[in-house]
Each structure stands twice: as C-alpha cells, then as structure tokens.
Design a protein around this motif. Structure first.
Motif, mmCIF file in Angstrom:
data_model
loop_
_atom_site.group_PDB
_atom_site.id
_atom_site.type_symbol
_atom_site.label_atom_id
_atom_site.label_comp_id
_atom_site.label_asym_id
_atom_site.label_seq_id
_atom_site.Cartn_x
_atom_site.Cartn_y
_atom_site.Cartn_z
ATOM 1 N N TYR A 183 -4.246 -1.478 5.140
ATOM 2 C CA TYR A 183 -5.216 -1.390 4.040
ATOM 3 C C TYR A 183 -4.803 -0.236 3.135
ATOM 4 N N ASP A 184 -5.388 -0.195 1.945
ATOM 5 C CA ASP A 184 -5.104 0.891 1.007
ATOM 6 C C ASP A 184 -6.144 1.986 1.207
ATOM 7 N N SER B 40 -15.337 3.240 4.417
ATOM 8 C CA SER B 40 -14.577 3.060 5.658
ATOM 9 C C SER B 40 -13.244 3.820 5.646
ATOM 10 N N HIS B 41 -12.794 4.263 4.488
ATOM 11 C CA HIS B 41 -11.532 4.995 4.381
ATOM 12 C C HIS B 41 -11.735 6.513 4.362
ATOM 13 N N ARG B 42 -12.986 6.934 4.366
ATOM 14 C CA ARG B 42 -13.317 8.355 4.227
ATOM 15 C C ARG B 42 -12.655 9.216 5.303
ATOM 16 N N LEU B 43 -12.600 8.743 6.504
ATOM 17 C CA LEU B 43 -12.014 9.499 7.611
ATOM 18 C C LEU B 43 -10.691 8.885 8.056
ATOM 19 N N HIS C 231 0.829 -1.206 0.000
ATOM 20 C CA HIS C 231 0.000 0.000 0.000
ATOM 21 C C HIS C 231 0.861 1.254 0.000
ATOM 22 N N TYR C 232 0.313 2.302 -0.610
ATOM 23 C CA TYR C 232 1.046 3.562 -0.699
ATOM 24 C C TYR C 232 0.551 4.538 0.358
#
Length: 156
Positions: A76-77, A84-87, A29-30
């Motif tokens: 996670y990426d 779920s990655h929004r915040l 992941h970056y």
C-alpha cells in the motif's frame, strides 16, 4: 563470493516472487523520496549480500535474499492520508508478513527477517543472523535513499 553470482541469485528470486506473488505491485508505491518500495527491497537484498559476504558471515543466502525482498511486502502507499497508515513504521512488518504468508510458504528465517526488520523502533530484536543483516541493510539503504532526496531538494 563474486557479487555477480549474488546479483544473479537476487534476479532469480525476483522473477519467482513476481510470478508467484504480488511483488511487482511494490513498483506502484514509494518508500523514501523517489525510491519505490520495489527498488528499496532490491537495494536491501544487495546490501544484505554485501554485508554477509564482506564480513564472512555464514548465512542462508536463499532465505536472506527472499526475506530482504519481502521485508516491506505491505503493498500500500503509506504516504496517503489514511488513518490506517498513521503508525506505518510500527505496523507494516505485521502487514508485510501477513501478505507474504498469503502468497508464499515462508521459512522461519524469512518470517524473522520480515517481522523484526524495524528493530529498534519495534523493540523485539531479530532472532537470526540473517534478520540482523537485513535489519542493518534496511537502515543503510533508508539513509542513503533519504540523503539522495535531501541532496535533490537542496541542489547539491
């Protein structure tokens, strides 16, 4: 202390956390631009050691290094389009801590580093000197990694 000694300490901890945990997964992941989460965490560990050494700070280098390497252990990426990655900026320290606690027995200093490295975005400040150092090193590395991306985009 000689930075070569610190780099050896960092490499030794990397070997351990790759063997005992999922640290190698962070290569997938970056974090910022072309910098992987794996490399970002190594950068933070190196800069944390430089700050502590150059400033003559009396820190626990074992906890400083391991905490720095695990501070973004969210696995996670966060660039993927997913609610779920929004915040991510606000939530990933808790996720990183949860993952690290699943894989390792953490010291109070390591937990503080992971939980509070996003200060001041997350308004609870670090409680230990080691966590303050990693918090600062994380910002230094993030800025440097984003500057490289910007330079690549505008061909400086």
């Amino acid at each position: 202390m000689d930075m070569n000694v610190r780099e050896e300490q960092i490499l030794e901890v990397i070997k351990i956390i790759e063997k005992e945990g999922r640290f190698a997964k962070s290569k997938e992941h970056y974090q910022h631009g072309t910098t992987t989460v794996y490399q970002h965490c190594i950068n933070v560990a190196v800069i944390s050691c430089i700050i502590a050494d150059k400033c003559g700070l009396h820190v626990n280098f074992d906890d400083l290094i391991r905490g720095a390497l695990l501070h973004d252990y969210f696995l996670y990426d966060w660039h993927e389009k997913d609610k779920s990655h929004r915040l991510h900026g606000f939530c990933h320290p808790r996720k990183a801590l949860r993952n690290a606690e699943e894989d390792f027995l953490l010291t109070a200093i390591e937990k503080d580093i992971i939980k509070h490295h996003m200060f001041p975005l997350i308004p609870i400040p670090p409680h230990t000197l080691e966590a303050w150092v990693v918090c600062l090193a994380d910002k230094v590395c993030a800025i440097q990694e984003m500057v490289v991306v910007t330079q690549e985009k505008i061909k400086i």
